[in-house]
Design a protein around this motif. Structure first.
Motif, mmCIF file in Angstrom:
data_model
loop_
_atom_site.group_PDB
_atom_site.id
_atom_site.type_symbol
_atom_site.label_atom_id
_atom_site.label_comp_id
_atom_site.label_asym_id
_atom_site.label_seq_id
_atom_site.Cartn_x
_atom_site.Cartn_y
_atom_site.Cartn_z
ATOM 1 N N ASP A 146 9.106 14.350 -1.670
ATOM 2 C CA ASP A 146 7.891 14.164 -0.880
ATOM 3 C C ASP A 146 6.998 15.399 -0.922
ATOM 4 O OD1 ASP A 146 6.820 11.974 0.697
ATOM 5 O OD2 ASP A 146 6.787 13.397 2.368
ATOM 6 N N LEU A 147 7.620 16.573 -1.078
ATOM 7 C CA LEU A 147 6.850 17.816 -1.093
ATOM 8 C C LEU A 147 6.296 18.153 -2.475
ATOM 9 C CD1 LEU A 147 9.180 20.032 1.133
ATOM 10 C CD2 LEU A 147 6.963 19.055 1.778
ATOM 11 N N VAL A 148 6.958 17.696 -3.526
ATOM 12 C CA VAL A 148 6.523 18.017 -4.896
ATOM 13 C C VAL A 148 5.703 16.837 -5.423
ATOM 14 C CG1 VAL A 148 7.260 18.679 -7.204
ATOM 15 C CG2 VAL A 148 8.606 19.397 -5.211
ATOM 16 N N LYS A 149 4.400 16.943 -5.257
ATOM 17 C CA LYS A 149 3.517 15.819 -5.584
ATOM 18 C C LYS A 149 3.609 15.378 -7.040
ATOM 19 C CE LYS A 149 -1.281 14.273 -5.197
ATOM 20 N NZ LYS A 149 -2.648 14.624 -4.725
ATOM 21 N N PRO A 150 3.618 16.277 -8.026
ATOM 22 C CA PRO A 150 3.695 15.811 -9.426
ATOM 23 C C PRO A 150 4.933 14.955 -9.702
ATOM 24 C CG PRO A 150 3.034 18.113 -9.355
ATOM 25 C CD PRO A 150 3.439 17.749 -7.961
ATOM 26 N N ALA A 151 6.084 15.329 -9.118
ATOM 27 C CA ALA A 151 7.302 14.545 -9.323
ATOM 28 C C ALA A 151 7.178 13.176 -8.672
ATOM 29 C CB ALA A 151 8.504 15.286 -8.765
ATOM 30 N N ARG A 152 6.600 13.136 -7.482
ATOM 31 C CA ARG A 152 6.422 11.862 -6.783
ATOM 32 C C ARG A 152 5.460 10.947 -7.550
ATOM 33 N NH1 ARG A 152 4.761 13.909 -2.661
ATOM 34 N NH2 ARG A 152 2.542 13.383 -2.568
ATOM 35 N N LEU A 153 4.390 11.522 -8.062
ATOM 36 C CA LEU A 153 3.427 10.731 -8.825
ATOM 37 C C LEU A 153 4.038 10.206 -10.114
ATOM 38 C CD1 LEU A 153 0.163 12.851 -8.403
ATOM 39 C CD2 LEU A 153 0.844 10.797 -7.159
ATOM 40 N N LEU A 154 4.876 11.025 -10.758
ATOM 41 C CA LEU A 154 5.516 10.600 -11.996
ATOM 42 C C LEU A 154 6.464 9.440 -11.735
ATOM 43 C CD1 LEU A 154 6.183 10.906 -14.991
ATOM 44 C CD2 LEU A 154 7.862 12.670 -14.361
ATOM 45 N N LEU A 155 7.270 9.536 -10.672
ATOM 46 C CA LEU A 155 8.202 8.456 -10.355
ATOM 47 C C LEU A 155 7.442 7.173 -10.049
ATOM 48 C CD1 LEU A 155 11.032 7.412 -9.803
ATOM 49 C CD2 LEU A 155 10.838 8.284 -7.452
ATOM 50 N N ALA A 156 6.380 7.263 -9.259
ATOM 51 C CA ALA A 156 5.597 6.080 -8.931
ATOM 52 C C ALA A 156 4.965 5.483 -10.186
ATOM 53 C CB ALA A 156 4.517 6.426 -7.912
ATOM 54 N N SER A 181 10.798 9.975 1.521
ATOM 55 C CA SER A 181 9.636 10.137 0.661
ATOM 56 C C SER A 181 8.707 8.954 0.885
ATOM 57 C CB SER A 181 10.049 10.217 -0.815
ATOM 58 O OG SER A 181 8.930 10.472 -1.635
ATOM 59 N N LEU A 182 7.417 9.210 0.784
ATOM 60 C CA LEU A 182 6.421 8.168 0.996
ATOM 61 C C LEU A 182 5.461 8.134 -0.188
ATOM 62 C CD1 LEU A 182 5.342 6.017 3.018
ATOM 63 C CD2 LEU A 182 3.751 7.781 3.829
ATOM 64 N N MET A 183 5.405 7.001 -0.850
ATOM 65 C CA MET A 183 4.455 6.793 -1.943
ATOM 66 C C MET A 183 3.268 6.009 -1.403
ATOM 67 S SD MET A 183 7.105 5.799 -4.993
ATOM 68 C CE MET A 183 8.530 6.840 -5.344
ATOM 69 N N ASP A 184 2.061 6.449 -1.746
ATOM 70 C CA ASP A 184 0.848 5.878 -1.163
ATOM 71 C C ASP A 184 -0.133 5.516 -2.270
ATOM 72 O OD1 ASP A 184 -1.602 5.413 0.200
ATOM 73 O OD2 ASP A 184 -0.967 6.713 1.842
ATOM 74 N N HIS A 227 0.819 -1.214 0.000
ATOM 75 C CA HIS A 227 0.000 0.000 0.000
ATOM 76 C C HIS A 227 0.854 1.265 0.000
ATOM 77 C CE1 HIS A 227 -3.580 -2.345 1.970
ATOM 78 N NE2 HIS A 227 -3.328 -2.722 0.731
ATOM 79 N N GLU A 228 2.027 1.169 0.618
ATOM 80 C CA GLU A 228 2.919 2.327 0.726
ATOM 81 C C GLU A 228 4.363 1.887 0.509
ATOM 82 O OE1 GLU A 228 0.610 4.879 4.203
ATOM 83 O OE2 GLU A 228 2.057 3.332 4.762
ATOM 84 N N ILE A 229 5.179 2.808 -0.008
ATOM 85 C CA ILE A 229 6.620 2.584 -0.138
ATOM 86 C C ILE A 229 7.339 3.745 0.541
ATOM 87 C CG2 ILE A 229 8.566 2.258 -1.701
ATOM 88 C CD1 ILE A 229 6.583 1.287 -3.810
ATOM 89 N N HIS A 230 8.110 3.431 1.558
ATOM 90 C CA HIS A 230 8.852 4.427 2.332
ATOM 91 C C HIS A 230 10.308 4.409 1.869
ATOM 92 C CE1 HIS A 230 11.000 6.163 5.796
ATOM 93 N NE2 HIS A 230 9.848 6.723 6.140
#
Length: 382
Positions: free
Chosen positions: A364-374, A91-94, A78-81
């Motif tokens: 973790d603070l820049v949501k678009p970058a985190r979403l792109l990586l995930a 960073s936390l991916m959810d 569910h999550e990747i820390h």
């Protein structure tokens, strides 16, 4: 010995998850099972008892669903820390950000092979095992293969899907020895965090803990990367000393480490080359062996299999091989580059490491970058 020759459209050398997935996707797309030959040196019984743990991305699960090889026994992530040992920033991916039931799943290698083998068997795929390719001869209209048991196979296209591990491979055009060994085990902790995976970067290499339910009482699949000389020493430690050193490397986010299975070690490196001729092509580990950071190797191979099946289902011709190579080039380049960069950038000590730790905080603070990586980790380059 026999002089009888089997004639097929596609011969697949290697019946691991990638080779099996290719056969299953071909059958799903209308290729008769008798026109597909799966060749492997191991018996199915040997393959399905393999206890290794593998990470399946959400995109890979969708590919398994297409060939009715899902569901299978697996633990959802569910999550990747992601964090850097000894440095600020994480960073936390959810899954909630992606509106998905899971970012991926952790399964036994043997269970994945079993599910895919059953799908192939149901489709009537011709399976030749245990048998190895002793020789092959590429001709204008196909490839003639001779097996070590004397059988002969003639295929319009031959696919190399048996890659092995880095330390046992011949060198390819793109090669890098990371100077790391991975220790693989299953471990238990005193304070488990359900469905959360951890990627912890240390000076010697990444340390991953993947949630995995199992009858052995262990809660996580461990992949711990370190210098080869230290890996040899750590592998020989008794369980108590091993668990103490693991706790020092990972920290206390999961309490203390309380138990471990026997450890297995293998060398890590990058070994990649987009190999193909008019009538042959390599996929999965046979084309690109990656560092296990971010768990992209098998997932990249499963995407190879799905695309190659789509091309070959239109006809087992040189044009299908060329189309596959063009279609897969971008995803392969990006995934190899991303994995290689992560494996090297966060390893070692020095003045840049605090900045890399802070980069995780920025991610973790820049949501678009985190979403792109995930998204890249789940689906590859689309």
């Amino acid at each position: 010995m026999t002089d009888e020759r089997m004639e097929v459209d596609v011969a697949i050398c290697g019946a691991g998850p990638v080779g099996l997935a290719l056969a299953a996707h071909l059958a799903r797309r209308g290729v008769e099972g008798s026109r597909i030959a799966l060749i492997d040196g191991k018996s199915l019984g040997q393959a399905i008892t393999d206890p290794r743990s593998i990470a399946l991305s959400w995109g890979s699960v969708q590919l398994l669903e297409e060939v009715r090889a899902w569901p299978l026994p697996a633990t959802p992530i569910h999550e990747i820390h992601v964090s850097r040992r000894g440095q600020l920033g994480r960073s936390l991916m959810d899954r909630a950000e992606h509106k998905l039931p899971a970012l991926g799943y952790v399964a036994r290698y043997g269970d994945v092979v079993d599910a895919l083998a059953r799908a192939c068997d149901k489709a009537g795929v011709a399976t030749l095992r245990p048998a190895r390719v002793a020789s092959f001869d590429e001709e204008d209209d196909g490839v003639a293969l001779r097996l070590d048991d004397g059988r002969a196979v003639f295929a319009r296209v031959a696919v190399q899907a048996e890659g092995g591990v880095f330390g046992q491979q011949d060198g390819k055009a793109q090669q890098r020895d990371y100077g790391q060994t991975a220790l693989i085990a299953r471990v238990s902790v005193s304070q488990p965090f359900a469905h959360r995976a951890f990627e912890r970067f240390t000076e010697e290499g990444p340390l991953a803990l993947l949630p995995q339910d199992g009858g052995d009482g262990h809660q996580y699949a461990l992949v711990w990367c370190m210098r080869p000389e230290r890996a040899l020493d750590v592998q020989l430690l008794d369980d108590a000393a091993f668990l103490t050193q693991l706790g020092e490397a990972f920290g206390t986010r999961l309490g203390t480490f309380t138990a471990a299975s026997p450890r297995v070690a293998f060398a890590l490196g990058l070994n990649a080359e987009a190999r193909a001729t008019a009538r042959t092509v390599a996929i999965g580990n046979a084309a690109q062996t990656l560092h296990p950071v971010a768990g992209q190797g098998l997932n990249l191979g499963l995407r190879d299999a799905a695309v190659l099946a789509r091309q070959l289902a239109r006809g087992a011709t040189p044009g299908a091989v060329e189309g596959f190579m063009r279609e897969r080039a971008q995803d392969r380049r990006l995934t190899i580059s991303l994995t290689d960069t992560m494996a090297r950038a966060f390893t070692g000590a020095g003045p840049l490491q605090p900045l890399l730790g802070l980069s995780l905080a920025a991610l973790d603070l820049v949501k678009p970058a985190r979403l792109l990586l995930a998204d890249l980790m789940m689906f590859g380059r689309r």
